[in-house]
Design a protein around this motif. Structure first.
Motif, PDB file in Angstrom:
ATOM      1  N   ILE A   1       0.853  -1.186   0.000  1.00  0.00           N
ATOM      2  CA  ILE A   1       0.000   0.000   0.000  1.00  0.00           C
ATOM      3  C   ILE A   1       0.888   1.235   0.000  1.00  0.00           C
ATOM      4  O   ILE A   1       1.551   1.543   0.996  1.00  0.00           O
ATOM      5  CB  ILE A   1      -0.935   0.020   1.226  1.00  0.00           C
ATOM      6  N   GLU A   2       0.914   1.938  -1.120  1.00  0.00           N
ATOM      7  CA  GLU A   2       1.741   3.136  -1.254  1.00  0.00           C
ATOM      8  C   GLU A   2       0.944   4.409  -0.991  1.00  0.00           C
ATOM      9  O   GLU A   2       1.500   5.405  -0.516  1.00  0.00           O
ATOM     10  CB  GLU A   2       2.348   3.205  -2.665  1.00  0.00           C
ATOM     11  N   GLU A   3      -0.359   4.382  -1.289  1.00  0.00           N
ATOM     12  CA  GLU A   3      -1.195   5.571  -1.130  1.00  0.00           C
ATOM     13  C   GLU A   3      -1.397   5.859   0.362  1.00  0.00           C
ATOM     14  O   GLU A   3      -1.862   5.003   1.111  1.00  0.00           O
ATOM     15  CB  GLU A   3      -2.538   5.337  -1.825  1.00  0.00           C
ATOM     16  N   ILE A   4      -1.017   7.063   0.803  1.00  0.00           N
ATOM     17  CA  ILE A   4      -0.951   7.382   2.227  1.00  0.00           C
ATOM     18  C   ILE A   4      -2.304   7.253   2.919  1.00  0.00           C
ATOM     19  O   ILE A   4      -2.402   6.678   4.007  1.00  0.00           O
ATOM     20  CB  ILE A   4      -0.372   8.788   2.442  1.00  0.00           C
ATOM     21  N   ASP A   5      -3.354   7.770   2.317  1.00  0.00           N
ATOM     22  CA  ASP A   5      -4.660   7.724   2.967  1.00  0.00           C
ATOM     23  C   ASP A   5      -5.149   6.285   3.140  1.00  0.00           C
ATOM     24  O   ASP A   5      -5.736   5.942   4.167  1.00  0.00           O
ATOM     25  CB  ASP A   5      -5.683   8.535   2.167  1.00  0.00           C
ATOM     26  N   LEU A   6      -4.901   5.444   2.143  1.00  0.00           N
ATOM     27  CA  LEU A   6      -5.294   4.044   2.254  1.00  0.00           C
ATOM     28  C   LEU A   6      -4.445   3.337   3.305  1.00  0.00           C
ATOM     29  O   LEU A   6      -4.948   2.495   4.063  1.00  0.00           O
ATOM     30  CB  LEU A   6      -5.161   3.341   0.903  1.00  0.00           C
ATOM     31  N   LYS A   7      -3.173   3.677   3.372  1.00  0.00           N
ATOM     32  CA  LYS A   7      -2.292   3.090   4.377  1.00  0.00           C
ATOM     33  C   LYS A   7      -2.773   3.450   5.783  1.00  0.00           C
ATOM     34  O   LYS A   7      -2.858   2.586   6.672  1.00  0.00           O
ATOM     35  CB  LYS A   7      -0.862   3.592   4.155  1.00  0.00           C
ATOM     36  N   LYS A   8      -3.119   4.720   5.990  1.00  0.00           N
ATOM     37  CA  LYS A   8      -3.648   5.145   7.286  1.00  0.00           C
ATOM     38  C   LYS A   8      -4.945   4.409   7.603  1.00  0.00           C
ATOM     39  O   LYS A   8      -5.173   3.973   8.731  1.00  0.00           O
ATOM     40  CB  LYS A   8      -3.890   6.652   7.283  1.00  0.00           C
ATOM     41  N   ALA A   9      -5.797   4.273   6.585  1.00  0.00           N
ATOM     42  CA  ALA A   9      -7.077   3.599   6.794  1.00  0.00           C
ATOM     43  C   ALA A   9      -6.861   2.141   7.188  1.00  0.00           C
ATOM     44  O   ALA A   9      -7.535   1.622   8.090  1.00  0.00           O
ATOM     45  CB  ALA A   9      -7.919   3.690   5.533  1.00  0.00           C
ATOM     46  N   ALA A  10      -5.920   1.465   6.526  1.00  0.00           N
ATOM     47  CA  ALA A  10      -5.652   0.057   6.833  1.00  0.00           C
ATOM     48  C   ALA A  10      -5.186  -0.102   8.274  1.00  0.00           C
ATOM     49  O   ALA A  10      -5.599  -1.038   8.972  1.00  0.00           O
ATOM     50  CB  ALA A  10      -4.609  -0.505   5.875  1.00  0.00           C
TER      51      ALA A  10
ATOM     52  N   ASP B   1       3.864  11.109  11.425  1.00  0.00           N
ATOM     53  CA  ASP B   1       4.354  10.851  10.067  1.00  0.00           C
ATOM     54  C   ASP B   1       5.560   9.923  10.092  1.00  0.00           C
ATOM     55  O   ASP B   1       5.721   9.073   9.208  1.00  0.00           O
ATOM     56  CB  ASP B   1       4.728  12.172   9.387  1.00  0.00           C
ATOM     57  N   SER B   2       6.400  10.074  11.128  1.00  0.00           N
ATOM     58  CA  SER B   2       7.574   9.217  11.258  1.00  0.00           C
ATOM     59  C   SER B   2       7.170   7.769  11.464  1.00  0.00           C
ATOM     60  O   SER B   2       7.739   6.852  10.844  1.00  0.00           O
ATOM     61  CB  SER B   2       8.446   9.685  12.432  1.00  0.00           C
ATOM     62  N   GLU B   3       6.169   7.544  12.322  1.00  0.00           N
ATOM     63  CA  GLU B   3       5.697   6.184  12.561  1.00  0.00           C
ATOM     64  C   GLU B   3       5.096   5.588  11.294  1.00  0.00           C
ATOM     65  O   GLU B   3       5.272   4.400  11.009  1.00  0.00           O
ATOM     66  CB  GLU B   3       4.667   6.191  13.689  1.00  0.00           C
ATOM     67  N   LEU B   4       4.407   6.422  10.536  1.00  0.00           N
ATOM     68  CA  LEU B   4       3.804   5.950   9.294  1.00  0.00           C
ATOM     69  C   LEU B   4       4.884   5.538   8.294  1.00  0.00           C
ATOM     70  O   LEU B   4       4.750   4.520   7.604  1.00  0.00           O
ATOM     71  CB  LEU B   4       2.913   7.044   8.708  1.00  0.00           C
ATOM     72  N   ARG B   5       5.956   6.319   8.229  1.00  0.00           N
ATOM     73  CA  ARG B   5       7.048   5.989   7.306  1.00  0.00           C
ATOM     74  C   ARG B   5       7.750   4.701   7.706  1.00  0.00           C
ATOM     75  O   ARG B   5       8.291   3.982   6.852  1.00  0.00           O
ATOM     76  CB  ARG B   5       8.061   7.136   7.247  1.00  0.00           C
ATOM     77  N   LYS B   6       7.766   4.397   8.990  1.00  0.00           N
ATOM     78  CA  LYS B   6       8.449   3.216   9.488  1.00  0.00           C
ATOM     79  C   LYS B   6       7.600   1.952   9.379  1.00  0.00           C
ATOM     80  O   LYS B   6       8.048   0.863   9.762  1.00  0.00           O
ATOM     81  CB  LYS B   6       8.857   3.417  10.950  1.00  0.00           C
ATOM     82  N   THR B   7       6.381   2.100   8.889  1.00  0.00           N
ATOM     83  CA  THR B   7       5.435   0.980   8.830  1.00  0.00           C
ATOM     84  C   THR B   7       5.071   0.656   7.384  1.00  0.00           C
ATOM     85  O   THR B   7       4.798   1.562   6.594  1.00  0.00           O
ATOM     86  CB  THR B   7       4.159   1.313   9.614  1.00  0.00           C
ATOM     87  N   THR B   8       5.073  -0.615   7.062  1.00  0.00           N
ATOM     88  CA  THR B   8       4.608  -1.082   5.752  1.00  0.00           C
ATOM     89  C   THR B   8       3.245  -1.736   5.926  1.00  0.00           C
ATOM     90  O   THR B   8       3.043  -2.514   6.862  1.00  0.00           O
ATOM     91  CB  THR B   8       5.590  -2.096   5.152  1.00  0.00           C
ATOM     92  N   ALA B   9       2.322  -1.422   5.042  1.00  0.00           N
ATOM     93  CA  ALA B   9       1.016  -2.076   5.019  1.00  0.00           C
ATOM     94  C   ALA B   9       0.890  -2.873   3.731  1.00  0.00           C
ATOM     95  O   ALA B   9       1.206  -2.374   2.650  1.00  0.00           O
ATOM     96  CB  ALA B   9      -0.107  -1.041   5.124  1.00  0.00           C
ATOM     97  N   LEU B  10       0.435  -4.116   3.861  1.00  0.00           N
ATOM     98  CA  LEU B  10       0.275  -4.999   2.712  1.00  0.00           C
ATOM     99  C   LEU B  10      -1.162  -5.489   2.628  1.00  0.00           C
ATOM    100  O   LEU B  10      -1.806  -5.724   3.651  1.00  0.00           O
ATOM    101  CB  LEU B  10       1.209  -6.207   2.819  1.00  0.00           C
ATOM    102  N   ALA B  11      -1.649  -5.655   1.420  1.00  0.00           N
ATOM    103  CA  ALA B  11      -3.000  -6.166   1.185  1.00  0.00           C
ATOM    104  C   ALA B  11      -2.917  -7.470   0.408  1.00  0.00           C
ATOM    105  O   ALA B  11      -2.017  -7.669  -0.419  1.00  0.00           O
ATOM    106  CB  ALA B  11      -3.832  -5.146   0.417  1.00  0.00           C
ATOM    107  N   PHE B  12      -3.877  -8.359   0.660  1.00  0.00           N
ATOM    108  CA  PHE B  12      -3.991  -9.634  -0.055  1.00  0.00           C
ATOM    109  C   PHE B  12      -5.439  -9.791  -0.501  1.00  0.00           C
ATOM    110  O   PHE B  12      -6.345  -9.747   0.336  1.00  0.00           O
ATOM    111  CB  PHE B  12      -3.601 -10.807   0.841  1.00  0.00           C
TER     112      PHE B  12
END
Length: 208
Positions: free
Chosen positions: A111-120, A141-152
């Motif tokens: 998930i690269e799109e920031i709003d979708l990443k936050k939503a996930a 913002d720092s915590e968000l950058r340090k986190t990867t979200a993946l979808a399946f």
């Protein structure tokens, strides 16, 4: 939902391929196990997840070897099992369990799109602790950058369910041996405050 490529070879009568059966199991489970193989070495990692519409989402550190490996689109198998009871028969051979399980085959979508990443991340937090997202300190913002979200995507999935009493052999049914089901239930107990929260009232969303 499309039919999965693989159909169970045993106990096929317990298999289900419809969203109406699969989604509730995914929604109740708090974690899944993600399995994959790299250079003939198998890995199997338990992790929290959330379903939203026709996808499940996980998160992890951007530096996680597990996350960095599967975010490239490596095929994975995701499994979930809910144990509902121990099925006690008149013989050890006929003992079994009541359960609900899901297996799905997928490839990770980063998930690269920031709003979708936050939503996930919000969906996942709300699943683990309902009604807590707005109570907590906002994610930086720092915590968000340090986190990867993946979808399946859930389009190659099947559920298997076992319910009911033991299936004793006909010749065993009259034996004077107890048989039946011992129910198993996952339950949230009363919260226990850490030292810094001893004087803070328990928020309403954590009250049983």
């Amino acid at each position: 939902m499309n039919s999965p490529k693989l159909i169970p070879s045993r106990d096929a009568k317990k298999a289900h391929f419809d969203a109406e059966t699969i989604y509730p199991i995914l929604d109740e489970a708090l974690y899944c196990t993600i399995s994959y193989c790299v250079d003939k070495q198998p890995y199997s990692i338990p992790t929290a997840f959330v379903r939203y519409e026709d996808k499940i989402y996980i998160h992890g550190s951007v530096g996680s070897h597990f996350i960095r490996t599967i975010e490239k689109g490596l095929p994975v198998c995701v499994s979930v099992t809910l144990m509902d009871g121990l099925v006690i028969a008149k013989s050890a051979f006929s003992h079994t369990v009541n359960y609900r399980s899901v297996i799905l085959f997928a490839e990770a979508e980063k998930i690269e799109e920031i709003d979708l990443k936050k939503a996930a991340l919000e969906w996942l937090t709300e699943k683990i602790v309902p009604n807590s997202w707005d109570y907590l300190r906002p994610m930086t913002d720092s915590e968000l950058r340090k986190t990867t979200a993946l979808a399946f995507k859930i389009d190659q999935a099947s559920a298997k369910i076992r319910t009911g009493m033991p299936n004793d052999e006909p010749e065993d049914k009259e034996l004077p041996i107890w048989s039946g089901v011992i129910p198993i239930q996952q339950q949230r107990l009363a919260p226990v405050a850490d030292e810094s929260s001893q004087v803070i009232p328990l928020p309403e969303h954590l009250m049983l």
